[in-house]
Design an enzyme around this catalytic site. Sequence first.
Site, mmCIF file in Angstrom:
data_model
loop_
_atom_site.group_PDB
_atom_site.id
_atom_site.type_symbol
_atom_site.label_atom_id
_atom_site.label_comp_id
_atom_site.label_asym_id
_atom_site.label_seq_id
_atom_site.Cartn_x
_atom_site.Cartn_y
_atom_site.Cartn_z
ATOM 1 N N LYS A 1 -16.016 67.088 98.888
ATOM 2 C CA LYS A 1 -15.624 66.432 97.599
ATOM 3 C C LYS A 1 -16.943 66.203 96.818
ATOM 4 O O LYS A 1 -17.817 65.680 97.148
ATOM 5 C CB LYS A 1 -14.986 65.204 97.781
ATOM 6 C CG LYS A 1 -14.550 64.353 96.552
ATOM 7 C CD LYS A 1 -13.799 63.049 97.047
ATOM 8 C CE LYS A 1 -13.675 62.195 95.687
ATOM 9 N NZ LYS A 1 -12.954 62.748 94.857
ATOM 10 N N ASP B 1 -19.445 69.578 104.763
ATOM 11 C CA ASP B 1 -19.205 68.843 103.575
ATOM 12 C C ASP B 1 -20.242 68.348 103.060
ATOM 13 O O ASP B 1 -21.507 68.465 103.142
ATOM 14 C CB ASP B 1 -18.035 67.816 103.831
ATOM 15 C CG ASP B 1 -18.362 67.154 105.295
ATOM 16 O OD1 ASP B 1 -17.344 66.799 105.902
ATOM 17 O OD2 ASP B 1 -19.447 66.840 105.691
ATOM 18 N N MET C 1 -19.640 53.378 104.171
ATOM 19 C CA MET C 1 -18.792 53.510 102.965
ATOM 20 C C MET C 1 -18.323 52.093 102.304
ATOM 21 O O MET C 1 -17.247 52.201 101.818
ATOM 22 C CB MET C 1 -17.481 54.026 103.646
ATOM 23 C CG MET C 1 -17.491 55.343 104.227
ATOM 24 S SD MET C 1 -15.871 56.220 104.918
ATOM 25 C CE MET C 1 -15.884 55.328 106.183
#
Length: 487
Positions: free
Chosen positions: A55, A33, A170
Site C-alpha cells: 500500500k 510490500d 503499528m
Amino acid sequence: MTVYLVGAGPGDPSLLTLRGAEVLSRADVVIYDRLSVTSLLDLAPADAERISVGKQPGGPRTSQSDINALLVARGRAGQQVVRLKGGDPFVFARGGEEAAALAAAGVAFEIVPGITSAVAVPAYAGIPVTMRYSSTSFTVVTGHEDPAKGEGSVNWEAVAALGGTVVVLMGAARCRPICDRLIAAGMAPDTPAAAVQWGTRPNQRTLRATVATLADTDPQPPATIVVGEVAASDLAWYENRPLFGRRIVVTRAQPQASALAAELRRRGAEAIELPTIAFEPPEDLDRLVEAAAEVGRYDWVVFTSPTGVNRFFKHLRDARSLGEARVAAIGPATAAALAEHNVVADLVPEQYVAEALLEALADEVGSDWPGRVLIPRAETARDVLPEGLIAAGWDVDVVPAYRTVAPVPDPTVALLLAEAEVITFTSSSTVTNFVDTYGADAVPEVVASIGPITSSTALDRGLDVTIEATDHTVSGLISALEDFFTR
Ligand code: SAH
C-alpha cells in the site's frame, strides 16, 4: 515448486537471514510490500519478476485475498516464489493467512523467519527489551485496534498489570489513546517510553518521553513504541556512528556491487549507488586473446584495475599458462581480483598510482635489461606507465582488455542526487562519465575523491573537491569521510 514466506528483517538489509538470501537468489518471482527493503530485491536474479503488493500511502492496496490468490497461482504454475515481508512473516504480517491459503490449495510452502522489528528496532535504539530483575517479560501488542473506541481484543489491563516491557507495533497513529489506556489500567504516568521511527535505517529517529508524554512527541509511522523501565536506557550505538544518516552517492562501475556502498552502510550512511561506467569488450578483442595465449613469454604482467584482471583471466586457458611471468598489481583491489583467480601478486607498490608502480618495478628489476612486459588494461588510460617503462628500456605491450562507456542515464537519479550531501569518485572515469551523463550542476555539495588523479580530473570538469583520501583505497576514502564528518 515452493512458495517461501521470507522475513526481510526491519530495514537494515544486512539483517536478512542467510536462508532468506539463498531462496531470493533462486527466485523466479518476488512479491513484496512497502516495508520490505527494496535493496533486497537486488538479491534476486536480474530477470526475476518483481511484484509490489504494498500500500502506497493514500494509494490502493492489494487485498489480502488477492495476495493469497496470487501466491497460490504462482506456486501452482511451478515457479520459485518468494513472498518477502518486513520483519518476521508470522509477527503481525498475515503470514499465517497466506500459509493457510497455500496449505488449503495444496501448494508447497516454507517459512523463513525474519528478525522482527519488535526486538531489533529497540536494539538499534540502544534499548534492551528485557533486563534482569527490572523487566522480566516483554509483550508485543498490536496498536492497530483503537482502545478509545472500545473495539478490538487487546486486554490492556492485563498488559499493564504484567509490569514488564510493552512493545507496540503499528501504534504511531494511535499513540495517545494507547498510552492513556495503559495509564488508566494502572501504569505509573512517569513510566519511561520511547518511539523509534524508521528503525535500523539511516533515517532512524528515537523519541524519548514517558507514557504520559510520548504522544506529544508526535511519532510518525513506521514506529516501534517501547514502554517500561528499559525505555529509559540509552545504550546508543547505531545513531552515534560517524556517518549515521549521511546521504552519500557512490559512483560505481556496473555490474559489480559496490564494496564502498556496503562499507558506508555499515557505518550508518545511506549509500545511493549510481552506475557511471559500464564495461564492454575492447574494439580489438583478438589482441587480448592472443596476449592471454602467449602470456608465458613475458617477464612481467602488470594489472592496473580489477576489471583488467577479470577480462584477462576470462581468456586465459589455465593459470599455468602464466609460466615464469611475474605479476604486478597497482593496488590492493587489483591484487584481490588476482587472488580470486588464485594468483598472488609478486609486487604491489606502496602508493597505488602508476608512478609508484613504475618505481617499484625499477627497484625490483635492477639495472639489467628489464625484459618484456604485458599491460592488459582499459582501452583509454594514462600513458605514464608504458612510457616510463619504455624509457627505462622495457619491451612493452599494451593490450586493451576492456572499454569503459557511459551508461544510459536513469531518470529517477536526479531526485536522489538533489537530496544527497556527498558524492564519491573512485576514478577519473567515474568523474568524466558522471559529468557527461548528469552534468556538473547535478553534483552534491561535498565531493570526495579517492586520490590526486581523480581530483585533478574533477577540477578540470569544474568541480570543487572537498575531501581527498590520503590512502588511495576504498577504506582510505571512508576514513577521509569519517574525519570530515567528525571534525
Ligand atoms: N512483521 C513485522 C511487523 C509488521 S507490522 C515485524 O516482525 O517486524 C508493521 C509495524 O512494524 C509498523 O507499524 C511498526 O510498528 C513496525 N516496524 C516495522 N519496521 C519498522 C522500522 N523500520 N522501524 C520501526 N518500526 C517498524
